[in-house]
Design an enzyme around this catalytic site. Structure first.
Site, PDB file in Angstrom:
ATOM      1  N   TYR A 141      50.319  35.815  37.322  1.00 33.72           N
ATOM      2  CA  TYR A 141      49.384  34.762  38.329  1.00 33.72           C
ATOM      3  C   TYR A 141      50.326  33.512  38.247  1.00 33.72           C
ATOM      4  O   TYR A 141      50.538  33.137  39.587  1.00 33.72           O
ATOM      5  CB  TYR A 141      48.126  34.486  37.658  1.00 33.72           C
ATOM      6  CG  TYR A 141      47.211  33.349  38.371  1.00 33.72           C
ATOM      7  CD1 TYR A 141      46.787  33.940  39.659  1.00 33.72           C
ATOM      8  CD2 TYR A 141      47.192  32.101  38.046  1.00 33.72           C
ATOM      9  CE1 TYR A 141      45.952  32.940  40.371  1.00 33.72           C
ATOM     10  CE2 TYR A 141      46.349  31.232  38.811  1.00 33.72           C
ATOM     11  CZ  TYR A 141      45.584  31.883  39.974  1.00 33.72           C
ATOM     12  OH  TYR A 141      44.856  30.842  40.251  1.00 33.72           O
TER      13      TYR A 141
ATOM     14  N   LYS B 128      51.983  31.662  41.570  1.00 33.36           N
ATOM     15  CA  LYS B 128      51.558  30.249  41.997  1.00 33.36           C
ATOM     16  C   LYS B 128      52.757  29.357  42.165  1.00 33.36           C
ATOM     17  O   LYS B 128      52.861  28.413  42.870  1.00 33.36           O
ATOM     18  CB  LYS B 128      50.413  29.972  41.224  1.00 33.36           C
ATOM     19  CG  LYS B 128      49.058  30.674  41.603  1.00 33.36           C
ATOM     20  CD  LYS B 128      48.712  30.618  42.823  1.00 33.36           C
ATOM     21  CE  LYS B 128      47.348  31.278  43.056  1.00 33.36           C
ATOM     22  NZ  LYS B 128      47.112  31.254  44.550  1.00 33.36           N
TER      23      LYS B 128
HETATM   24  P1  NAP Z   1      37.622  34.079  44.712  1.00 33.96           P
HETATM   25  O1  NAP Z   1      36.186  33.253  44.663  1.00 33.96           O
HETATM   26  O2  NAP Z   1      37.938  35.155  43.747  1.00 33.96           O
HETATM   27  O3  NAP Z   1      37.898  34.532  46.159  1.00 33.96           O
HETATM   28  C1  NAP Z   1      38.873  35.172  46.787  1.00 33.96           C
HETATM   29  C2  NAP Z   1      38.798  35.512  48.223  1.00 33.96           C
HETATM   30  O4  NAP Z   1      39.968  36.064  48.556  1.00 33.96           O
HETATM   31  C3  NAP Z   1      37.678  36.505  48.586  1.00 33.96           C
HETATM   32  O5  NAP Z   1      37.173  35.881  49.763  1.00 33.96           O
HETATM   33  C4  NAP Z   1      38.255  37.629  48.749  1.00 33.96           C
HETATM   34  O6  NAP Z   1      37.702  38.543  49.844  1.00 33.96           O
HETATM   35  C5  NAP Z   1      39.573  37.387  49.295  1.00 33.96           C
HETATM   36  N1  NAP Z   1      40.731  38.411  48.753  1.00 33.96           N
HETATM   37  C6  NAP Z   1      40.772  38.757  47.533  1.00 33.96           C
HETATM   38  N2  NAP Z   1      42.156  39.701  47.926  1.00 33.96           N
HETATM   39  C7  NAP Z   1      42.315  39.924  49.081  1.00 33.96           C
HETATM   40  C8  NAP Z   1      43.153  40.721  49.921  1.00 33.96           C
HETATM   41  N3  NAP Z   1      44.124  41.267  49.228  1.00 33.96           N
HETATM   42  N4  NAP Z   1      43.184  40.226  51.152  1.00 33.96           N
HETATM   43  C9  NAP Z   1      42.407  39.425  51.713  1.00 33.96           C
HETATM   44  N5  NAP Z   1      41.575  38.758  51.149  1.00 33.96           N
HETATM   45  C10 NAP Z   1      41.357  39.129  49.973  1.00 33.96           C
HETATM   46  O7  NAP Z   1      38.885  32.966  44.583  1.00 33.96           O
HETATM   47  P2  NAP Z   1      38.596  31.436  44.155  1.00 33.96           P
HETATM   48  O8  NAP Z   1      38.176  31.064  42.886  1.00 33.96           O
HETATM   49  O9  NAP Z   1      37.986  30.834  45.250  1.00 33.96           O
HETATM   50  O10 NAP Z   1      40.289  31.007  44.473  1.00 33.96           O
HETATM   51  C11 NAP Z   1      40.867  30.534  45.717  1.00 33.96           C
HETATM   52  C12 NAP Z   1      42.174  30.263  45.584  1.00 33.96           C
HETATM   53  O11 NAP Z   1      42.391  29.315  44.858  1.00 33.96           O
HETATM   54  C13 NAP Z   1      43.127  31.292  45.026  1.00 33.96           C
HETATM   55  O12 NAP Z   1      44.289  31.254  45.416  1.00 33.96           O
HETATM   56  C14 NAP Z   1      43.144  31.065  43.604  1.00 33.96           C
HETATM   57  O13 NAP Z   1      44.102  31.734  42.783  1.00 33.96           O
HETATM   58  C15 NAP Z   1      43.147  29.368  43.831  1.00 33.96           C
HETATM   59  N6  NAP Z   1      42.743  28.885  42.349  1.00 33.96           N
HETATM   60  C16 NAP Z   1      41.511  28.897  42.002  1.00 33.96           C
HETATM   61  C17 NAP Z   1      41.338  28.061  40.941  1.00 33.96           C
HETATM   62  C18 NAP Z   1      39.651  28.412  40.387  1.00 33.96           C
HETATM   63  O14 NAP Z   1      39.612  27.705  39.388  1.00 33.96           O
HETATM   64  N7  NAP Z   1      38.497  28.828  41.071  1.00 33.96           N
HETATM   65  C19 NAP Z   1      42.072  27.253  40.371  1.00 33.96           C
HETATM   66  C20 NAP Z   1      43.169  27.160  40.863  1.00 33.96           C
HETATM   67  C21 NAP Z   1      43.621  27.915  42.009  1.00 33.96           C
HETATM   68  P3  NAP Z   1      36.407  39.546  49.184  1.00 33.96           P
HETATM   69  O15 NAP Z   1      35.080  38.706  49.123  1.00 33.96           O
HETATM   70  O16 NAP Z   1      36.341  40.485  50.415  1.00 33.96           O
HETATM   71  O17 NAP Z   1      36.895  40.226  47.981  1.00 33.96           O
END
Ligand code: NAP
Length: 248
Positions: free
Chosen positions: A156, A160
Site C-alpha cells: 500500500y 501511494k
Molecule cells: P473505501 O471506503 O474502501 O471505498 C473504496 C471505493 O473504491 C469503493 O467505492 C469501491 O467500490 C471502489 N473500488 C475498490 N476497488 C476498485 C476497483 N478495482 N475498481 C473500481 N472501483 C474500486 O475507501 P476509502 O477509505 O474511502 O478510501 C478512498 C481513498 O482514500 C483510497 O485511495 C485510500 O487509499 C485513500 N485513503 C483513505 C484513508 C482512510 O483513512 N480511509 C486514509 C488515507 C488514504 P465498491 O463499493 O463497488 O467496492
C-alpha cells in the site's frame, strides 16, 4: 455562484467512504458527476439518485479501474455524452495488509494495480480531452502512509508513494497546457470501515493527532473541491496533507 457550476467530474470509487463524500460535495457545487465502482450496484444506483436530486447529472460505471481498456472505454463514453472532462479524482483504492514476510505476489499485484496502475490508466485516458480543452484538474488520493511508510503495508505504501511521483511528473509535463495535477495525503479518516474497529484503539489514534480527532470524509472532500476548482488555479505538483497535523 457555485464553485464547479456546469463542470464534468469523474471520480473513481465513489460508492463508499471518501469518494462518496467527494461526489456529494462536487454535486452540491454544481458539477455533473461520473463515478466508478466495482461491486456495490445498489449503492451506485442510490448515489445516482441522491446526486441527481441536487440538480446535476450523475452516472455510475461498474468496472475494475486496474483495467486499462475499460478506463479508456468509459472516458470515450463520457466525452460522447458530456462533451468535456474538467476534473478527474483518482480515489479508488484497496488494502491487502500483511508483513512483507507473509506478503504474496497476488497481494502485491492487487494493491499496485488497483491503487497505482489505475491512476496511470485514468490520467492517460483523459489526457487527450484535457489537452484539447487546455484546461483540467487531476486530483490523486495518496496517503500519509505513502509519505511516511507503515509496517504491514509495504504494498500500500509503495502504491501511494508511486502516486506522488506520478502526480509531480504529470504536473511538469502538462502544466504548459493549463492541466494541473495534485495529490491529497489523508491521515486517519473515520469511515464506515473504521466504525467497526475497537473503540479504545480508535480513541488511542485520535489522542495521538494534534487536532485530537479523526478526519471526516467532508474534511477530505473540501480539499478535493478546492483542488478541483479555480480557487487553486495556480497550484500544481503539490501534495497536501489533510491529517489533523499527524505528520507535524
Ligand atoms: P473505501 O471506503 O474502501 O471505498 C473504496 C471505493 O473504491 C469503493 O467505492 C469501491 O467500490 C471502489 N473500488 C475498490 N476497488 C476498485 C476497483 N478495482 N475498481 C473500481 N472501483 C474500486 O475507501 P476509502 O477509505 O474511502 O478510501 C478512498 C481513498 O482514500 C483510497 O485511495 C485510500 O487509499 C485513500 N485513503 C483513505 C484513508 C482512510 O483513512 N480511509 C486514509 C488515507 C488514504 P465498491 O463499493 O463497488 O467496492
Amino acid at each position: 455562484m457555485r464553485l464547479l457550476e456546469g463542470r464534468v467530474s469523474i471520480i473513481t470509487g465513489a460508492t463508499r467512504g471518501i469518494g462518496k463524500g467527494i461526489a456529494e460535495r462536487f454535486a452540491e457545487q454544481g458539477s455533473h458527476v461520473i463515478f466508478t465502482y466495482v461491486s456495490s450496484d445498489e449503492k451506485a444506483r442510490a448515489l445516482e439518485q441522491e446526486l441527481e436530486a441536487k440538480g446535476v447529472k450523475a452516472k455510475g460505471y461498474k468496472f475494475d479501474v486496474a483495467d486499462f481498456k475499460a478506463c479508456e472505454e468509459m472516458v470515450t463514453d463520457v466525452v460522447k455524452e458530456f462533451g468535456q472532462i474538467d476534473v478527474v479524482v483518482n480515489n479508488a483504492g484497496i488494502t491487502r495488509d500483511t508483513l512483507l514476510m507473509r506478503m504474496s505476489e497476488d497481494q502485491w499485484d492487487a494493491v499496485i494495480n488497483t491503487n497505482l496502475k489505475s491512476v496511470f490508466n485514468m490520467t492517460k485516458a483523459v489526457q487527450r480531452t484535457m489537452l484539447k480543452q487546455r484546461k483540467g484538474s487531476i486530483v490523486n488520493l495518496s496517503s500519509v502512509v505513502g509519505v511516511k511508510g507503515n509496517a504491514g503495508q509495504a504494498n500500500y505504501a509503495a502504491s501511494k508513494a508511486g502516486i506522488l511521483g506520478f502526480t509531480k511528473s504529470v504536473a511538469l509535463e502538462l502544466g504548459s497546457r493549463n492541466i494541473r495535477s495534485n495529490a491529497i495525503a489523508p491521515g486517519f479518516i473515520e469511515t464506515e470501515m473504521t466504525a467497526a474497529l475497537d473503540e479504545a484503539t480508535v480513541q488511542g489514534w485520535r489522542d495521538a493527532i494534534p487536532l485530537k480527532r479523526g478526519g471526516t470524509t467532508e474534511d477530505v472532500a473540501n480539499l478535493a473541491l478546492f483542488l478541483a476548482s479555480d480557487l487553486s488555479a495556480y497550484i500544481t505538483g503539490q501534495v497536501i496533507h489533510v491529517d489533523g497535523g499527524m505528520l507535524t
